[in-house]
Design an enzyme around this catalytic site. Structure first.
Site, PDB file in Angstrom:
ATOM      1  N   LYS B  76       3.032  -5.237   3.331  1.00 25.94           N
ATOM      2  CA  LYS B  76       3.204  -4.153   2.363  1.00 25.94           C
ATOM      3  C   LYS B  76       4.354  -3.256   2.805  1.00 25.94           C
ATOM      4  O   LYS B  76       4.527  -3.001   3.999  1.00 25.94           O
ATOM      5  CB  LYS B  76       1.896  -3.348   2.290  1.00 25.94           C
ATOM      6  CG  LYS B  76       1.820  -2.317   1.169  1.00 25.94           C
ATOM      7  CD  LYS B  76       0.449  -1.641   1.180  1.00 25.94           C
ATOM      8  CE  LYS B  76       0.292  -0.599   0.087  1.00 25.94           C
ATOM      9  NZ  LYS B  76      -1.043   0.060   0.132  1.00 25.94           N
ATOM     10  N   SER B 171      -3.389   0.250  -4.141  1.00 25.13           N
ATOM     11  CA  SER B 171      -1.935   0.255  -4.195  1.00 25.13           C
ATOM     12  C   SER B 171      -1.286  -0.968  -3.547  1.00 25.13           C
ATOM     13  O   SER B 171      -0.077  -1.132  -3.665  1.00 25.13           O
ATOM     14  CB  SER B 171      -1.409   1.516  -3.494  1.00 25.13           C
ATOM     15  OG  SER B 171      -1.769   1.496  -2.119  1.00 25.13           O
ATOM     16  N   SER B 195      -7.295   0.749  -1.365  1.00 28.47           N
ATOM     17  CA  SER B 195      -6.013   0.166  -1.739  1.00 28.47           C
ATOM     18  C   SER B 195      -5.833  -1.300  -1.364  1.00 28.47           C
ATOM     19  O   SER B 195      -4.945  -1.959  -1.888  1.00 28.47           O
ATOM     20  CB  SER B 195      -4.855   0.978  -1.127  1.00 28.47           C
ATOM     21  OG  SER B 195      -4.577   2.095  -1.918  1.00 28.47           O
TER      22      SER B 195
END
Lengths: 554, 524
Positions: B76, B171, B195
């Site tokens: 990420k 996210s 997330s």
């Protein structure tokens, strides 16, 4: 080296300031002695029962509290591995954490914790076995994270005290001891430095200092003059240097003092206080505070008010001026630092058996290894050598002077009480005149001891000894004995020669001889002096006196 | 080949059926083929190929570094990667190339993993859709699956098809999409309020949020320091255990990691469920929970019960305060953490430089999106001296009560809690953006953020397809530092439910067959 320069400045500062009075009650520029026992100051209640000023106007009482930032003497910073070093090239000692690169985290430096615990113990504090770190937010260019990690809620040490002494009375040698309460000692990060280039309207940032460990020592408002504050700070400085927890060199910014100052009438509530910042030298500390006290009194007596503001001391102008507030009234939006678990300290009782000793801080272990503090050293000096307490202060105030004194004592047969005179009157005087530190002295302790031994053995007179000292100061590598021989400064041992000189002096000064014979014994000293002058100090004054008396009575 | 698990591909590498370079190249070309998913922000092609080459050399010499050697992974874009742009999907960090690796990234590389690139997210991980980053929203691979298309076509007009693409959740949506669409074998996400688990559930992959303090956060650009943990996204529970074994352990650079040494474990299949005690928190019957998800949840409970496990309804009474409490704590820490982005040391700097203050303001206005700025503003409000007691302190107290709820439940003998991960299956982007980020986050985090508040490990396991042919995941929450127990239960469950593999029409070549043991779905 800077440390000793500072020490010397302070020494002379104290000498000057000591001539002012006891705890002063102030009135627009004038100083009265307060009709109150000095000890009551330490209780934190001041002047409640003080009588009105002699001129029918209520006197003013000043209240002074200090916040002192001491840079921790440590190889690396408080939360990162970067080196700590004064005057390194800009931004050469900056880790990713110090520059607050995203994703970096603090890791507490054990050495800094130990330094704070040591300092806390030396200042009679209660050491909190659990303390916490907080974030204090404000935007400033030299604060890269936008917050400072400090200890707002639960600091590492609380409720201590510091005893300091200062000279009072008309004479220098009246010393009193006072105590100021220590509210707390907290660990926190230093900020970087901003350098404003006004011509190019640029600000340059140096992050070398960002993240260096600080101990903030908060003193309660138990002081009432610049002089007291200066003495307290000086004592703190000596303690920190003795512990090695901070080098405490003000000129290098390792000891920074902010003073909270207010004035009020006795029996009334404390006045509005101002904070005086930028006091970066010991010399200016007392001056800044005293200026601020006078300024506030003047404002109030002129019907003005004192504003709660931050003021800077301008050492060139010798006054305090309002500082432009960084962003108006600050709300620091404190919150717990989530990246650091509580700081847990142990004592020998609570130390878990299976704990890695490298990872824990044991309060008892540190306590057992505390060195003698300055106050203890002074008592020992007085006891061991029979010197006066104020002499012990001077010995400690000058870096290396105590050791020098002890070395001389060890190497001479002379009574330490006599040695201290040579150290403080001659040695220190020369050092100050030439702006040198003890370590830089051209006269070593060995040479001085040799000289004093000659004096003690009766080989030379004390005035000859002073001549030798002057020669030694030139640092030409001669021994005292060589100088004595070269300059023919030995005491005249030949009785006949002596008698002849005395006879000649008496014959040359018949008037004085008559005076003495009439019974005015004081004139005898003049004759002795004349003999000394004739022999250029080579005569033993005791012997001279004997011969003169014998001849006068004939 | 790309559709197998990490464990399987690792075996294939060891047996020489495929070389690290071949594997890396395939993944890279597949990333390019699925570019429209917008899963990756940066593709580190050059370094990835170099890493693969080095791995290949190690295989040749028989000196591989570990199970991850030669395995393509994605990270990420809020983890620092030395020499590779790290943006947090924000203008503030666009073009920022960090000088160091996050500890978890370093650990992956030390094991020989091949870093393919950085995955998309909501700006600074603030969101639950992976829709609010400067590089645009991530598209859920299931939007293009045969399973979804078949159902979708029946209900909607074909011309609308393209606008009907689905969100991944967030996210860590980029990481979830990357794993789900077979462009990598494992991905790092971050999990602050859900997330990792939320997009994992929506994309039909496994999402593990480990216990707070087990994995280093050093190098993870923080959202909420006291809740952030690096998350692991994989295609099966076994793979998550392998990656966890690599990442876990004390890091002197993160003082909140525990000192106890972590022993990596291999998951065994437990045969006797009778000693197991599963808790069903009644407060998780939340408004908005779709009847479909509810039904799956209760069927899953039955599954355990039928296998001999004790299934007990339990109460976590402070659950209903959790979301609002999370909001206060989250925004407060955000306000603090974002203070460093002032344009001086790194990142975006506005050209408006009349004064330092003007530059700060302009830099932060230009650098942050509305969501980030909104959270900074609320957080600073909560931290003001006059509000601190009423908001921050109160929220901290409630947080403690929430954590205590869990302690009580586990103390009463519950081994693992079983809950939904999300309210329902995922929705089209056009639907999602009808609500603002704050409302969405509050709704979407409802089942997940409590585990962050309490620091507990939690895992979402893809369970079944909804009526629309979209994945639904269920969540297991375990005791602190009892990942082994948690993952063992999750693995057993995974084996029972036989979640179907995504069938990506036209994206993958049709020659590959779906492995048959996963063909039969759990609740079809």
């Amino acid at each position: 080296m800077a440390a000793s320069i500072l020490g010397r400045c302070w020494g002379s500062l104290l000498a000057q300031r000591c001539r002012t009075g006891d705890v002063p009650v102030l009135h627009n520029g004038q100083t009265w002695r307060r009709a109150q026992a000095p000890g009551s100051i330490a209780s934190g209640r001041r002047a409640g029962n003080s009588p009105a000023g002699e001129r029918g106007v209520a006197p003013w009482v000043a209240v002074v509290g200090l916040e002192i930032h001491a840079q921790i003497s440590s190889n690396s910073k408080l939360f990162s591995g970067s080196q700590v070093q004064f005057a390194a090239p800009p931004n050469s000692l900056v880790s990713f954490f110090d520059a607050s690169l995203p994703g970096t985290l603090p890791a507490l430096n054990r050495r800094c914790v130990e330094a704070a615990v040591m300092t806390g113990l030396a200042l009679n504090c209660r050491i909190n076995k659990k303390s916490l770190f907080d974030r204090k937010h404000y935007f400033y260019a030299d604060l890269p994270a936008g917050y400072q990690i400090t200890q707002q809620r639960l600091p590492v040490a609380v409720n201590g005290s510091l005893s300091y002494s200062l000279c009072v009375g008309g004479k220098k040698n009246q010393m009193v001891t006072r105590t100021v309460r220590i509210k707390q000692i907290q660990l926190e990060q230093d900020s970087g430095k901003s350098l404003h280039d006004d011509t190019r309207s640029q600000t340059l940032i140096d992050l070398n200092r960002a993240g260096v460990g600080l101990m903030e020592v908060v003193m309660e408002p138990d002081m009432s003059s610049g002089e007291e504050a200066a003495a307290a700070v000086r004592e703190l400085q000596l303690i920190l240097q003795t512990l090695g927890s901070s080098q405490a060199i003000m000129a290098e910014g390792q000891l920074r003092v902010d003073a909270n100052v207010s004035v009020h009438h006795p029996g009334e509530a404390y006045g509005v206080r101002t904070e005086v910042k930028n006091i970066n030298s010991a010399r200016f500390l007392a001056r800044a505070i005293d200026y601020e006290i006078q300024r506030q009194i003047k404002e109030l007596e002129n019907g003005q008010t004192v504003m709660n503001e931050t003021r800077a001391f301008d050492y060139k102008l010798g006054c305090t001026i309002p500082m432009r507030d960084k962003e108006g009234k600050q709300d620091y939006r404190f919150m717990p630092e989530p990246n650091l678990p509580p700081l847990i300290l142990y004592d020998s009782k609570s130390l878990p058996a299976n704990m890695n000793h490298q990872q824990v801080v044991n309060i008892d272990w540190i306590r057992e290894r505390l060195p003698d503090l300055p106050s203890v050293k002074r008592v020992k000096l007085v006891e061991q050598y029979g010197i006066l307490p104020e002499h012990s202060f001077t010995l400690l105030n000058e870096d290396g002077l105590m050791e020098f004194f002890q070395n001389v004592v060890r190497q001479t047969q002379m009574n330490p009480k006599k040695v201290i005179g040579w150290i403080l009157n001659d040695m220190l005087c020369y050092l100050k005149q030439h702006n040198l530190t003890v370590k830089e002295s051209p006269v070593s302790s060995l040479l001085l001891a040799d000289l004093l031994n000659l004096l003690e053995r009766g080989a030379i007179s004390s005035s000859a000894a002073k001549q030798v000292f002057e020669e030694l100061w030139k640092g030409e590598g001669k021994t005292p004995l060589q100088i004595v021989k070269e300059k023919k400064l030995e005491l005249i041992q030949d009785q006949q020669e002596f008698e002849q000189i005395c006879q000649a002096v008496m014959e040359g000064h018949q008037e004085e001889v008559m005076e003495i014979k009439k019974g005015n014994r004081k004139v005898l000293n003049k004759l002795i002096g004349l003999v000394q002058r004739t022999t250029r100090g080579r005569a033993d004054p005791v012997l001279v006196k004997q011969i003169l008396e014998k001849r006068l009575s004939q | 080949m790309l559709r197998v698990s990490l464990r399987e591909i690792s075996a294939a590498l060891k047996e020489g059926q495929v070389t690290p370079t071949e594997l890396c190249q395939r993944c890279l070309s597949f990333i390019k083929a699925t570019k429209f998913l917008n899963a990756y922000i940066t593709i580190a092609e050059e370094t990835a190929l170099k890493q693969a080459e080095e791995s290949e050399e190690r295989y040749r010499r028989g000196q591989i570094l570990g199970d991850l050697d030669g395995i393509p992974v994605a990270v990420k874009d809020n983890f620092n990667t030395a020499g590779i742009e790290t943006t947090c999907a924000s203008n503030m960090l666009k073009g920022y190339i960090p000088p160091y690796n996050a500890t978890v990234v370093q650990k992956l590389l030390d094991q020989g993993a091949v870093l393919l690139g950085k995955t998309n997210l909501d700006e600074f991980a603030m969101g639950s859709g992976s829709t609010d980053g400067i590089f645009g929203p991530v598209r859920n691979p299931w939007s293009y699956s045969r399973q979804y298309r078949d159902k979708c076509v029946q209900n909607s007009h074909p011309e609308k098809e393209d606008s009907n693409w689905l969100i991944t959740g967030g996210s860590s949506g980029g990481s979830a999409a990357a794993v789900s669409s077979f462009t990598c074998f494992a991905a790092l996400g971050s999990d602050t309020g859900g997330s990792t688990r939320n997009p994992a559930a929506h994309c039909g992959v496994v999402g593990l949020k480990p216990t707070y303090g087990l994995i280093s956060r050093h190098g993870l650009i923080p959202l909420v320091n006291s809740m952030d943990v690096p998350g692991i996204l994989t295609r099966c529970v076994d793979d998550a255990a392998i990656v966890l074994g690599v990442l876990a352990g004390h890091d002197p650079k993160d003082s909140t990691t525990v000192q106890d040494p972590f022993k990596s474990f291999e998951l065994t299949c437990f045969t006797d469920a009778s000693k197991l005690c599963i808790g069903i928190p009644k407060e998780y019957h939340a408004p908005g929970l779709s009847s479909e998800t509810l039904a799956l949840w209760s069927k899953a409970a039955d599954l355990f019960e039928n296998a001999g496990a004790k299934v007990i309804e339990v109460s976590l009474p402070h659950t209903r305060y959790s979301v609002v409490c999370y909001h206060v704590l989250c925004t407060s820490e955000v306000a603090s953490n974002m203070a460093r982005f002032d344009g001086l040391e790194y990142g975006h700097r506005s050209s408006m430089d009349k004064s330092t203050e003007v530059m700060y303001a302009a830099t932060r206005r230009e650098g942050f999106n509305d969501v980030v700025r909104g959270r900074i503003l609320s957080g600073n409000y909560f931290l003001l001296k006059q509000n601190y007691e009423n908001y921050f302190i109160k929220a901290q107290k409630v947080r403690r009560l929430i954590a205590k709820d869990f302690v009580n439940v586990f103390h009463s003998g519950i081994d693992v809690l079983l809950t939904p991960t999300t309210l329902s299956d995922t929705i089209p982007y056009v639907e999602f953006i009808k609500e603002d980020n704050r409302t969405r986050s509050a709704q979407d985090d409802i089942f997940t953020q409590a585990a962050n508040m309490a620091g507990l490990p939690a895992i979402t396991v893809p369970t079944a397809l909804s009526e629309k042919g979209l994945p639904v995941g269920l969540q297991f929450i375990g005791r602190a530092f009892q990942e082994q127990q948690l993952l063992t239960v999750a693995k057993w469950f995974e084996k029972q439910v036989k979640f179907p593999m995504i069938q990506l029409q036209g994206i993958m070549d049709h020659g590959h067959t779906v492995s048959h043991h996963q063909k039969s779905a759990f609740f079809s």
